[in-house]
Design an enzyme around this catalytic site. Structure first.
Site, mmCIF file in Angstrom:
data_model
loop_
_atom_site.group_PDB
_atom_site.id
_atom_site.type_symbol
_atom_site.label_atom_id
_atom_site.label_comp_id
_atom_site.label_asym_id
_atom_site.label_seq_id
_atom_site.Cartn_x
_atom_site.Cartn_y
_atom_site.Cartn_z
ATOM 1 N N GLY A 34 0.820 -1.209 0.000
ATOM 2 C CA GLY A 34 0.000 0.000 0.000
ATOM 3 C C GLY A 34 0.851 1.255 0.000
ATOM 4 O O GLY A 34 2.083 1.199 0.130
ATOM 5 N N SER A 35 0.173 2.398 -0.110
ATOM 6 C CA SER A 35 0.892 3.662 -0.266
ATOM 7 C C SER A 35 1.566 4.125 1.020
ATOM 8 O O SER A 35 2.576 4.827 0.974
ATOM 9 C CB SER A 35 -0.075 4.737 -0.775
ATOM 10 O OG SER A 35 -1.186 4.850 0.087
ATOM 11 N N THR A 36 1.032 3.743 2.193
ATOM 12 C CA THR A 36 1.660 4.159 3.454
ATOM 13 C C THR A 36 2.892 3.303 3.728
ATOM 14 O O THR A 36 3.976 3.819 4.046
ATOM 15 C CB THR A 36 0.659 4.031 4.631
ATOM 16 O OG1 THR A 36 -0.608 4.525 4.201
ATOM 17 C CG2 THR A 36 1.133 4.811 5.845
ATOM 18 N N ASP A 90 2.638 -2.728 8.198
ATOM 19 C CA ASP A 90 1.623 -2.811 7.145
ATOM 20 C C ASP A 90 0.573 -1.723 7.347
ATOM 21 O O ASP A 90 0.370 -1.241 8.477
ATOM 22 C CB ASP A 90 0.958 -4.201 7.175
ATOM 23 C CG ASP A 90 0.483 -4.646 5.798
ATOM 24 O OD1 ASP A 90 0.331 -3.799 4.911
ATOM 25 O OD2 ASP A 90 0.260 -5.860 5.624
ATOM 26 N N ALA A 92 -3.553 -0.251 6.685
ATOM 27 C CA ALA A 92 -4.902 -0.792 6.900
ATOM 28 C C ALA A 92 -5.910 0.155 6.278
ATOM 29 O O ALA A 92 -5.612 1.339 6.047
ATOM 30 C CB ALA A 92 -5.184 -0.956 8.393
ATOM 31 N N GLY A 104 -6.952 -5.088 2.664
ATOM 32 C CA GLY A 104 -7.241 -5.681 1.357
ATOM 33 C C GLY A 104 -7.587 -4.658 0.300
ATOM 34 O O GLY A 104 -7.966 -5.024 -0.812
ATOM 35 N N GLY A 105 -7.422 -3.361 0.643
ATOM 36 C CA GLY A 105 -7.665 -2.316 -0.354
ATOM 37 C C GLY A 105 -6.763 -2.496 -1.570
ATOM 38 O O GLY A 105 -7.093 -2.072 -2.668
ATOM 39 N N GLU A 112 -0.696 -10.744 3.219
ATOM 40 C CA GLU A 112 -0.476 -9.850 4.367
ATOM 41 C C GLU A 112 -0.841 -10.557 5.664
ATOM 42 O O GLU A 112 -0.127 -10.443 6.666
ATOM 43 C CB GLU A 112 -1.320 -8.578 4.211
ATOM 44 C CG GLU A 112 -0.825 -7.673 3.089
ATOM 45 C CD GLU A 112 -1.750 -6.471 2.844
ATOM 46 O OE1 GLU A 112 -1.236 -5.414 2.495
ATOM 47 O OE2 GLU A 112 -2.973 -6.610 2.997
HETATM 48 C C1 5RP Z 1 -3.421 -3.807 0.797
HETATM 49 C C2 5RP Z 1 -3.765 -3.243 2.128
HETATM 50 C C3 5RP Z 1 -3.229 -1.869 2.431
HETATM 51 O O1 5RP Z 1 -2.361 -1.979 3.510
HETATM 52 C C4 5RP Z 1 -4.372 -0.956 2.746
HETATM 53 O O2 5RP Z 1 -5.227 -0.947 1.611
HETATM 54 C C5 5RP Z 1 -3.909 0.454 3.055
HETATM 55 O O3 5RP Z 1 -3.332 1.035 1.934
HETATM 56 P P1 5RP Z 1 -2.864 2.557 1.898
HETATM 57 O O4 5RP Z 1 -1.736 2.704 2.861
HETATM 58 O O5 5RP Z 1 -2.464 2.784 0.463
HETATM 59 O O6 5RP Z 1 -4.050 3.408 2.294
HETATM 60 O O7 5RP Z 1 -4.424 -3.821 2.937
HETATM 61 O O8 5RP Z 1 -4.081 -5.013 0.573
#
Ligand code: 5RP
Length: 236
Positions: A34-36, A90, A92, A104-105, A112
């Site tokens: 993910g982006s974070t 990770d 969320a 799961g975004g 994960e």
């Molecule tokens: C990927 C995920 C990501 O950690 C979640 O979607 C958060 O992503 P972001 O940091 O881009 O908001 O679960 O499957």
């Protein structure tokens, strides 16, 4: 708005950096998706490059994490080669007051969950917009399903009270395909009162590989906020 002043970007950068600073030399690190988390991977790589830490190996949770780790010079290993993970970082999509998550975004929640659950310490990195009173209030619950089981799995999800929707690709015709070659059903539940029970019930549906509820897995949540134009990090 410039990238340097975009508050969401500032929060993500700040919290990613704070998590990367918790990584110690000689450890095995689960690398989220993910982006974070991308910022955490970047800063771990920068700390390695500067010599501030050494002897790190990463276990990626997705193709994206693997590519980023290689880009930032983090050596990688697999779960066949190690018997533990010291820390996983990770993102969320939602975090509730009990530190349970929806993930799961990025359609990576299956790998994960494997990596994050194995970690001795699982650190979640989010911006403050991800905090909710009850899971499912802002984000649909992702469920990874093997393609041949799509129709019966959707019917079974409806029987559990959910409204399923096949996740479609962006800049790709047809459905999103996961790193495992499966599909993702995003499910709207009016109210997720018992996340632990729903997590088990969904995974009991034949053909479901994994769902995005992470119950009792999180050790630490770092939350990024912006105050007076500057990122501030707090632990939940
Ligand atoms: C990927 C995920 C990501 O950690 C979640 O979607 C958060 O992503 P972001 O940091 O881009 O908001 O679960 O499957």
């Amino acid at each position: 708005m410039s990238a340097a002043t975009d508050p969401i970007k500032l929060m993500k950068q700040g919290v990613g950096k704070a998590a990367a600073e918790l990584v110690q030399s000689g450890t095995i690190v689960g690398l989220g998706t993910g982006s974070t988390t991308a910022y955490a991977i970047q800063y771990i790589g920068e700390r390695l490059k500067s010599g501030e830490i050494k002897d790190i190996v990463g276990i990626p949770t997705s193709f994206q994490a693997e590519v980023l780790a290689k880009q930032y010079g983090i050596p990688l290993t697999t779960l066949d080669a190690v018997d533990h993970i010291d820390v996983a970082i990770d993102g969320a999509d939602e975090v509730d007051p009990q530190l349970n998550l929806i993930k799961g975004g990025g359609a990576a929640h299956t790998r994960e969950k494997v990596v994050d659950s194995l970690a001795a310490k699982f650190i979640v990195v989010v911006d403050s917009g991800k905090l909710v009173e009850q899971l499912g209030s802002t984000f649909l619950l992702p469920v990874e399903v093997i393609p041949m089981a799509l129709s019966p799995a959707m019917a079974a999800i409806k029987k559990l009270g959910g409204t399923p929707e096949l996740r479609m690709g962006v800049k790709k015709a047809g459905p999103v395909i996961t790193d495992q070659g499966n599909m993702v059903i995003d499910v709207k539940f009016d109210s997720i009162d018992n996340p632990a029970e729903l997590e088990k019930n969904l995974n009991n549906i034949p053909g479901v590989l994994e769902n995005g509820l992470f119950v009792g897995v999180t050790d630490v949540v770092l939350v990024g906020e912006v105050k007076d134009g500057k990122p501030v990090i707090r632990e939940m």
